[in-house]
Design an enzyme around this catalytic site. Structure first.
Site, short mmCIF file in Angstrom:
data_model
loop_
_atom_site.label_atom_id
_atom_site.label_comp_id
_atom_site.label_asym_id
_atom_site.label_seq_id
_atom_site.Cartn_x
_atom_site.Cartn_y
_atom_site.Cartn_z
N ARG A 8 -31.83 18.48 70.66
CA ARG A 8 -30.89 18.98 71.69
C ARG A 8 -30.70 17.93 72.77
NH1 ARG A 8 -32.07 24.86 74.03
NH2 ARG A 8 -33.68 23.76 75.21
N LYS A 17 -28.04 20.75 78.10
CA LYS A 17 -28.86 21.00 79.29
C LYS A 17 -28.62 19.90 80.34
CE LYS A 17 -32.98 23.07 79.41
NZ LYS A 17 -32.86 24.45 79.83
N GLU A 34 -23.97 34.15 78.86
CA GLU A 34 -25.43 34.06 78.97
C GLU A 34 -25.86 34.21 80.42
OE1 GLU A 34 -27.04 30.23 77.89
OE2 GLU A 34 -25.28 29.19 78.65
#
Ligand SMILES: Cc1ncc(COP(=O)(O)O)c(C=O)c1O
Length: 375
Positions: A99, A222, A258
């Site tokens: 990620r 992120k 989310e």
């Protein structure tokens, strides 16, 4: 330790099997540990090299660095758990490494290789072994950072980068102040706008004004820049007693996405649904793991657009993330209307939580090869 020098006292403490921490008091906050890992990428070398463990502490960087001026940075979060036999397990570190690579590509940054990432995480955990909480009493949260640290003034990718890994023992993300069985005594309850909230429960407020991500933006990685833009509505919601916000998609304003740092699932009958990840939602590693565990339990798992209206009919709602693992949602408030959901031992969320934490701590056999024994 009165007669020992400062250095001897430090060495003595480090030899102790466990750090001097009240493990039962841990929430989700920084407890400084002994070491961090730092590895640099330079313009000359064009690669990450010479990673080393150093004492945990402040770092220096040029005021014109890319991270400080333009937010060219990413972070990751994963946990190390102590097993009953004292062994230490990492949970799916390759997923975090991949990620970070994906995020680095989007942010025009070089990234450490998967092997470099895992090696750094392992070294950080082992160097801070005495801070890994005893079995069943928390975990060591590991926070890898990737940031532009070159001396570049213009708006362009940084010339140099720093990969840094630090760690902190943690307990509950939303610290539970009381048990649910406790009677609704005033000190355990927040009473705001005629609404009762039990502290420790997950009460979400749907945010229909501020969006956390836009199509084509960076919601799917992120990036450090994804978080502080929601502090204002989040702080306001917390002041009203809510635990987190539930964001809606920026295109239509009608589908759930989310929370500020967690994914969301709804349960109806035998179907578990979660918003599909098309670049505006973080592909959570807990989300991915829970989808696999739930399928194994015989549930039909769907990734799709979920209109907020559908959430009103859900039998159960829960959130997932490395920090909170799996947590039932007690209520969702949308445009003044509050819907409450099932909580407690009989929920699917509890069953999923028990299975996932069982695998993470080595209590349940890891048939899927998710854990990595490092000590
Ligand atoms: C925005 C956001 N969504 C979801 C998650 C959950 O992801 P994971 O399960 O990988 O921790 C996080 C936390 O990392 C997050 O920051």
């Amino acid at each position: 330790m009165g007669s020992l020098s400062k250095q001897e006292q430090v060495e003595c403490r480090e030899k102790a099997e466990y750090a001097n921490v009240n493990w039962d008091e841990l929430g989700f906050a920084l407890t400084k540990t002994d070491y961090m890992y730092v590895m640099n990428f330079t313009e000359e070398e064009q690669k990450f090299f010479n990673g080393t463990l150093t004492r945990f502490g402040n770092i220096e960087m040029c005021p014109s660095s890319g991270i400080l001026n333009y937010g060219q940075g990413l972070f990751e979060g994963l946990k190390a758990y102590r097993k009953e036999d004292e062994g230490i397990l990492l949970f799916r570190p390759q997923e975090n490494a991949l990620r970070m690579k994906m995020g680095a590509d989007r942010m025009c940054m070089p990234s450490p290789t998967v092997d470099q990432f895992i090696d750094a995480v392992k070294k950080t955990v082992l160097a801070n072994k005495r801070w890994v909480p005893p079995y069943g009493r928390g975990s060591l949260y590991v926070r890898p950072l990737l940031m532009g640290t070159g001396r570049n003034l213009g708006v362009k990718p940084s010339s140099d980068y720093t990969f840094l890994v630090y760690a902190s023992p943690v307990g509950n993300y939303h610290k539970v102040y009381c048990c649910r069985e406790a009677s609704l005594k005033v000190k355990h309850v927040l009473e705001l706008n005629n609404t009762l909230f039990l502290k420790g429960d997950l009460n979400l407020m749907v945010e229909d004004n501020v969006h956390r991500a836009i199509p084509g933006g960076t919601g799917g990685i992120k990036a450090v820049t994804n978080y502080s833009p929601v502090y204002k509505p989040l702080t306001e919601a917390k002041a009203k007693g809510f635990s987190d916000l539930l964001f809606l998609d920026a295109s239509t304003g009608s589908n759930i996405e989310e929370g500020s740092a967690c994914n969301i699932f709804i349960l109806k009958g035998n179907v578990i649904s979660t918003p599909a990840t098309h670049g505006t939602i973080l592909p959570g590693i807990t989300r991915k793991s829970i989808m696999e565990i739930a399928s194994g339990f015989g549930y039909q798992v769907e990734e799709r657009a979920i209109p907020i209206k559908e959430v009103f009919d859900a039998e159960e709602v829960f959130c997932t993330g490395t920090a909170m693992v799996v947590k039932s949602v007690a209520s969702i408030t949308y445009q003044g209307k509050r819907i409450q959901y099932k909580l407690g031992a009989e929920t699917l969320a509890q069953k999923l939580h028990a299975t996932l934490t069982g695998i993470q701590t080595g209590l349940i056999e890891d048939k899927l090869g998710w854990t990595m024994l490092i000590d």
